[in-house]
Motif scaffolding. Structure first.
Motif, PDB file in Angstrom:
ATOM      1  N   GLY A 108       0.958  -1.249  -0.258  1.00  0.00           N
ATOM      2  CA  GLY A 108       0.229   0.164   0.174  1.00  0.00           C
ATOM      3  C   GLY A 108       1.058   1.267   0.152  1.00  0.00           C
ATOM      4  O   GLY A 108       0.729   1.987  -0.632  1.00  0.00           O
ATOM      5  N   SER A 109       1.535   1.520   1.253  1.00  0.00           N
ATOM      6  CA  SER A 109       2.589   2.590   0.839  1.00  0.00           C
ATOM      7  C   SER A 109       2.914   3.228  -0.278  1.00  0.00           C
ATOM      8  O   SER A 109       3.381   4.471  -1.066  1.00  0.00           O
ATOM      9  CB  SER A 109       4.121   2.231   1.581  1.00  0.00           C
ATOM     10  OG  SER A 109       3.634   2.272   3.560  1.00  0.00           O
ATOM     11  N   ASP A 234      -6.770   7.019  -1.791  1.00  0.00           N
ATOM     12  CA  ASP A 234      -6.585   6.036  -1.500  1.00  0.00           C
ATOM     13  C   ASP A 234      -7.370   5.153  -0.874  1.00  0.00           C
ATOM     14  O   ASP A 234      -7.634   5.050   0.307  1.00  0.00           O
ATOM     15  CB  ASP A 234      -4.867   6.609   0.334  1.00  0.00           C
ATOM     16  CG  ASP A 234      -4.309   5.694   1.078  1.00  0.00           C
ATOM     17  OD1 ASP A 234      -4.719   4.643   0.216  1.00  0.00           O
ATOM     18  OD2 ASP A 234      -3.813   5.375   1.399  1.00  0.00           O
ATOM     19  N   LYS A 263      -4.578  -3.652  -0.032  1.00  0.00           N
ATOM     20  CA  LYS A 263      -4.835  -4.607   1.366  1.00  0.00           C
ATOM     21  C   LYS A 263      -5.488  -5.985   0.399  1.00  0.00           C
ATOM     22  O   LYS A 263      -4.832  -6.913   0.769  1.00  0.00           O
ATOM     23  CB  LYS A 263      -5.542  -4.259   2.279  1.00  0.00           C
ATOM     24  CG  LYS A 263      -4.354  -2.834   2.831  1.00  0.00           C
ATOM     25  CD  LYS A 263      -5.080  -2.741   4.003  1.00  0.00           C
ATOM     26  CE  LYS A 263      -3.094  -2.016   4.986  1.00  0.00           C
ATOM     27  NZ  LYS A 263      -3.490  -0.846   5.503  1.00  0.00           N
TER      28      LYS A 263
HETATM   29  C1  LIG Z   1      -2.519   0.143   5.672  1.00  0.00           C
HETATM   30  C2  LIG Z   1      -2.541   1.796   4.240  1.00  0.00           C
HETATM   31  C3  LIG Z   1      -1.739   1.641   3.745  1.00  0.00           C
HETATM   32  C4  LIG Z   1      -0.336   0.891   3.611  1.00  0.00           C
HETATM   33  O1  LIG Z   1      -0.517   0.322   3.084  1.00  0.00           O
HETATM   34  P1  LIG Z   1       1.210  -1.058   3.451  1.00  0.00           P
HETATM   35  O2  LIG Z   1       0.911  -2.045   2.556  1.00  0.00           O
HETATM   36  O3  LIG Z   1       0.701  -1.647   4.715  1.00  0.00           O
HETATM   37  O4  LIG Z   1       1.953  -0.804   2.899  1.00  0.00           O
HETATM   38  C5  LIG Z   1      -1.466   2.636   2.791  1.00  0.00           C
HETATM   39  N1  LIG Z   1      -3.120   3.652   2.998  1.00  0.00           N
HETATM   40  C6  LIG Z   1      -3.818   3.225   4.037  1.00  0.00           C
HETATM   41  C7  LIG Z   1      -5.159   3.764   3.777  1.00  0.00           C
HETATM   42  C8  LIG Z   1      -3.668   1.999   5.008  1.00  0.00           C
HETATM   43  O5  LIG Z   1      -4.846   1.551   5.114  1.00  0.00           O
END
Ligand SMILES: *Cc1c(COP(=O)(O)O)cnc(C)c1O
Length: 434
Positions: A108-109, A234, A263
């Protein structure tokens, strides 16, 4: 000095001096986790919000097995493969209209870093000097330097703050105060350096499961559009059914310029992420001039096995996942409703399959220790819940049974009963974090 044996593994978001004993998990199935000491735990947070269809879903497991035997990694610069092509084509069909290109990454990052680079690359390549990112208070977008810069500042990033870049921030649109957010956004968008606004649609996850309505999201999009500020959704957490629709933007009829999904993309089986963008963002990088290339990659960009898992996830979305989301949302509402009348809790809330409530407690901040205390209580009850400070939230896999969900809420009621003796009603500032 005592010879304290310290964990050779450094765990994420874990203070080893306070919590050095990890729960060893040997197997997962559906909404259950099985421990080495023969306990069965109900996973009420979908293992950090990723496991949508349940642990080890057979359809996804088979897809992974099959792909692993055929092609398990290939450089994605100058090469392609069927799982990636099919995932991209399917996601573009399902995502809000206007998104026409898919960039793969592995978390996600990273998908947010890619979104920010796409936005800045766009303005740079069309020759407009826009570099300012607008963010929302209490947001969380990841733990890398760029995503920390656009996320809430606090104890989680104090040590790194000198290196984080400057952003413009608008207040969270708390109920009744939405206009203040919209006014602040409008003012920020009118600055000529405003490049993009990044926001978690409908639910701010790590910031404390803070929820706001679709009309506010829609208004924010309209304001960005009026000043040509790119709108980055996001949906790393909100995507894949969490808020009741496949993507949160859908229910507000919002078409983002850039969107991040991760996710639940592989149903929670393997790491993978995508960043989608509008055609003109891709086109701003499309040139015979090599300096306009989008300079980003991960070694495992579009890993074929992860893509095969994502393809299997997409198939499950065509086989009744929507119905399971609707039925989980209904169960969540039925079970959380009684807490609205329980004076020991406040801000009892729900969006789609996510429910949350704040335990009134004297030591409410993330660092004050109520979170770990609550978590330890739940662990003794064989429930995986991980409160954010005094905010308890329930975000289970869609396959959880009504009976198990009842068990989760019984645990929440009982923790309040147990704490009832030593309760004081002092409000403390909210922390973000996970
Ligand atoms: C968890 C999350 C991220 C980061 O995702 P990772 O896979 O942990 O790097 C980014 N944005 C939101 C809204 C999240 O909940």
């Amino acid at each position: 000095m005592t010879s304290l044996q310290k964990s050779p593994i450094w765990h994420p978001f874990t203070q080893h001096a306070l919590h050095d004993k990890m729960t060893r998990i040997t197997r997962g199935e559906g909404a259950y986790l099985y421990t080495a000491d023969h306990r069965r735990i109900i996973d009420a947070i979908a293992s950090w919000w990723v496991v949508t269809h349940g642990h080890c879903h057979p359809h996804i497991v088979r897809a992974i097995q099959k792909q692993a035997e055929q092609l398990n990694q290939i450089i994605f610069a100058g090469h392609t493969h069927e799982p990636a092509e099919e995932v991209a084509a399917q996601i573009l069909k399902l995502a809000p209209r206007g998104l026409e290109h898919v960039f793969f990454s592995d978390s996600g990052s990273t998908s947010v870093e890619v979104a920010l680079k796409m936005a800045l690359g766009y303005w740079h390549n069309i020759g407009a000097p826009r570099t300012r990112i607008i963010v929302m208070q209490h947001s969380y977008h990841g733990d890398t330097a760029g995503t920390m810069s656009v996320g809430a500042r606090g104890v989680f990033n104090a040590a790194y703050e000198p290196l984080l870049f400057d952003v413009a921030s608008v207040p969270f649109p708390a109920a009744g105060h939405e206009q203040a957010t919209l006014d602040a956004l409008e003012a920020a968008c009118k600055k000529e350096t405003a490049a993009a606004f990044i926001v978690e649609p409908l639910v701010l996850g790590a910031g404390g499961m803070l929820m706001y309505p679709g009309w506010t999201l829609k208004e924010m999009k309209r304001i960005c559009e009026a000043s040509d500020v790119l709108f980055i959704a996001d949906e790393v957490m909100t995507g894949w059914g969490r808020t009741g629709t496949l993507f949160a933007c859908e229910q507000a009829d919002v078409r983002p310029d850039i969107a991040c999904y991760s996710k639940g993309l592989t149903g929670g089986s393997l790491p993978l992420a995508v960043t989608l963008c509008r055609a003109d963002i891709f086109d701003a990088h499309y040139s015979s001039d090599r300096s306009r290339t989008f300079f980003h990659s991960s070694s495992y960009t579009a890993n074929p096995v992860a893509c095969a898992a994502a393809r299997a996830n997409l198939e499950l979305w065509q086989q009744g996942a929507r119905e399971r989301v609707t039925s989980l949302a209904t169960m969540q509402e039925r079970l959380i409703a009684p807490f609205r009348a329980d004076v020991r809790f406040e801000n009892v809330r729900r969006t789609g399959t996510i429910s949350a409530l704040d335990l009134k407690a004297s030591d409410a901040g993330y660092l004050a220790g109520i979170g770990p205390k609550l978590q330890a209580f739940f662990e003794r009850r064989n429930l995986l819940l991980r409160p954010l400070g005094n905010t308890i939230y329930v975000m289970p896999p869609y396959c959880i049974t009504e009976e198990d969900l009842e068990e989760v809420y019984a645990g929440i009621k009982d923790v309040a009963d147990e704490l009832a003796g030593r309760r004081a009603l002092r409000a403390l500032p909210r922390w973000g974090g996970r």
